[in-house]
Design a protein around this motif. Structure first.
Motif, short mmCIF file in Angstrom:
data_model
loop_
_atom_site.label_atom_id
_atom_site.label_comp_id
_atom_site.label_asym_id
_atom_site.label_seq_id
_atom_site.Cartn_x
_atom_site.Cartn_y
_atom_site.Cartn_z
N MET A 1 0.88 -1.07 -0.01
CA MET A 1 -0.04 -0.10 0.13
C MET A 1 0.91 1.22 0.24
O MET A 1 1.15 1.84 0.79
N ARG A 2 1.22 2.11 -1.18
CA ARG A 2 2.36 3.01 -1.02
C ARG A 2 2.85 4.03 -2.35
O ARG A 2 2.11 4.69 -3.02
N THR A 3 4.02 4.61 -2.65
CA THR A 3 4.76 5.87 -3.49
C THR A 3 4.10 6.49 -4.60
O THR A 3 3.59 5.78 -5.40
N SER A 4 4.97 7.35 -4.88
CA SER A 4 5.01 7.97 -6.50
C SER A 4 4.86 7.12 -7.46
O SER A 4 4.09 7.39 -8.43
N PHE A 396 9.67 -1.63 9.72
CA PHE A 396 8.93 -1.67 8.38
C PHE A 396 9.43 -0.99 7.60
O PHE A 396 10.08 0.11 7.93
N GLY A 397 9.67 -0.99 6.27
CA GLY A 397 10.12 -0.22 5.29
C GLY A 397 9.43 0.05 4.17
O GLY A 397 8.47 -0.22 4.07
N ILE A 398 9.88 0.88 3.23
CA ILE A 398 9.42 1.71 2.21
C ILE A 398 8.69 0.71 1.14
O ILE A 398 7.49 0.96 0.75
N LYS A 399 9.42 -0.48 1.03
CA LYS A 399 8.71 -1.51 0.13
C LYS A 399 8.19 -2.93 0.64
O LYS A 399 8.44 -3.76 0.32
N ASP A 400 7.90 -2.78 2.07
CA ASP A 400 7.69 -3.82 2.92
C ASP A 400 6.66 -4.65 2.34
O ASP A 400 6.89 -5.93 2.18
N GLN A 401 5.54 -4.02 1.84
CA GLN A 401 4.28 -5.00 1.20
C GLN A 401 4.67 -5.59 0.12
O GLN A 401 4.40 -6.71 -0.25
N PRO A 402 5.16 -5.06 -1.00
CA PRO A 402 5.84 -5.56 -2.41
C PRO A 402 6.63 -6.83 -2.22
O PRO A 402 6.62 -7.66 -2.80
N ILE A 403 7.74 -6.72 -1.21
CA ILE A 403 8.49 -7.53 -0.74
C ILE A 403 8.01 -8.67 -0.60
O ILE A 403 8.16 -9.96 -0.87
#
Length: 439
Positions: A1-4, A396-403
């Motif tokens: 769920m996230r960035t540009s 948690f990190g910026i690409k946690d969900q897609p990883i």
């Protein structure tokens, strides 16, 4: 769920399709009733607010929308639901970047909150103003707060872990049905849970498996690990993480055996698996209980039970944010604050056992009589409270969900559904993750 922008080509393509098919460029978002976001029912003198969620949040089911509309006759609430988080979030990102088409309130899953905080904070209203932050768990507030103090989301639920199981199927398989006995059998280690699965399969009722999927086991196991995909400094460590290795190994025990129904979670076939009682157990964070009741239906009532998980773990938990693009900021903020207040979190727990992120609600938590009966009078509050108290602190990190999605929906599925070796599955997940990270 996230960035540009997403560096995963697959998810970028998905987001692009979502943008074209949902009218993002035209600045409108359709919910299940065909209602556009940011719409005003001028003829009726009402303002329509849309609440964008993934899965079952319980607001509609607990009657909260109806209650709020009675309290505020000038407001009409519509819910815009997308089942899968990996579809929902890219769509939200696309709309945030377009500056139009967002719902008035957008749910943000915990796996996406870091990305939202670090890259999308300017697209959300600061909800930390004029609100009593002490109502929420401190770590929950911190997850949604930028370095300069802007809070982009208010906490909804958390996801303390249990195991939900079909005691009727356990009985037919010759296994204990008592929740305390079962919890003792697998206490302390997910491999012990797998061992119970091996015993189940020796006398499994025809057409049933022990567990819904290997991904379910992975998600539950990783939820109990303090070391996941990132370190505290924001460095990606998923390929070196001891937590990932332990969770992967447990999932591979399942994927390479005969105990999995091999279903992809949140797909229609998974929903049908609940309805058909085709698997005996599922890793069960608190929010899963509402999902089970909805998908298994009346035939599951009294057959499902709940036992403590092998280890304390957290899977899921979300936030409500208000995009700056909404034309109804003040109304949306008021609704978001009301939906996440302790009193409303109590009501959602009463309906479907979604565990609150507001400690003030804990002394008053009472699941609905129907929910308690559905899950064989299990002490739901106690089981989830005990888990919540000992969940390890996680980074948690910026690409946690897609990883995580790459590991479950690519790596594990390669092994479970396509017969690849664990090494081949890991390789496939690695390739996808490197694509996500732009490596």
């Amino acid at each position: 769920m996230r960035t540009s922008t997403r560096r995963s080509h697959r998810l970028m393509a998905l987001a692009a399709v979502a943008a074209l098919t949902t009218g993002v460029l035209a600045g409108c978002s359709s919910d299940s009733d065909g209602t556009s976001s940011n719409a005003s029912d001028s003829g009726k003198g009402k303002t329509t607010l849309t609440v964008g969620t993934f899965g079952v949040f319980g607001y509609k089911q607990a009657g909260l929308y109806d209650e709020y509309m009675k309290l505020h006759p000038n407001i009409t609430i519509k819910e815009d639901v997308t089942t899968r988080t990996d579809v929902y979030w890219p769509k939200v990102l696309t709309r945030l970047q377009a500056g139009a088409g967002t719902d008035d309130i957008q749910a943000i899953e915990v796996g996406n909150i870091t990305e939202a905080v670090q890259t999308q904070a300017d697209k959300f209203v600061d909800l930390g103003k004029d609100v009593d932050k002490s109502q929420w768990l401190p770590w929950k507030n911190a997850q949604a707060t930028t370095k300069d103090g802007k809070q982009i989301g208010l906490g909804t639920d958390t996801g303390p872990m249990a195991i939900c199981y079909r005691k009727d199927l356990f009985k037919k398989a010759g296994l204990p049905t008592d929740r305390t006995q079962l919890a003792a059998l697998w206490k302390g280690d997910w491999t012990k849970y797998v061992d119970v699965g091996k015993d189940y399969m020796k006398k499994a009722p025809k057409g049933t498996k022990f567990v819904d999927s290997a991904s379910s086991v992975y998600n539950a196991a990783i939820g109990g690990e303090s070391q996941r995909y990132y370190d505290k400094d924001g460095n990606v460590i998923w390929d070196k993480s001891t937590g990932v290795k332990a969770a992967w190994n447990a999932a591979m025990e399942v994927a390479t055996s005969n105990m999995s129904a091999k279903l992809k979670q949140f797909d229609p076939t998974w929903d049908q698996g609940f309805a058909n009682a085709s698997f005996a157990t599922v890793a069960c964070p608190a929010w899963m209980m509402g999902y089970i009741q909805e998908k298994a239906g009346t035939s599951g009532s009294g057959n499902w039970d709940v036992a403590a998980a092998p280890t304390a773990a957290n899977w899921g938990g979300s936030f409500l944010g208000v995009p700056t693009a909404t034309k109804h900021q003040a109304d949306a903020v008021a609704l978001a604050k009301w939906l996440t207040a302790p009193e409303q979190q109590e009501k959602v727990f009463a309906k479907q056992a979604s565990f609150p992120s507001t400690p003030a609600a804990y002394p008053n938590l009472k699941p609905a009589a129907a929910t308690t009966a559905y899950f064989s009078n299990a002490p739901i509050t106690q089981i989830f409270s005990d888990s919540a108290k000992t969940i390890p602190v996680q980074v948690f990190g910026i690409k946690d969900q897609p990883i995580g999605t790459a590991i479950t929906d690519v790596g594990i599925l390669q092994v479970e559904q396509k017969g690849k070796t664990p090494a081949q599955g890991w390789s496939a997940a690695t390739k996808e993750i490197k694509d996500v990270l732009g490596q």
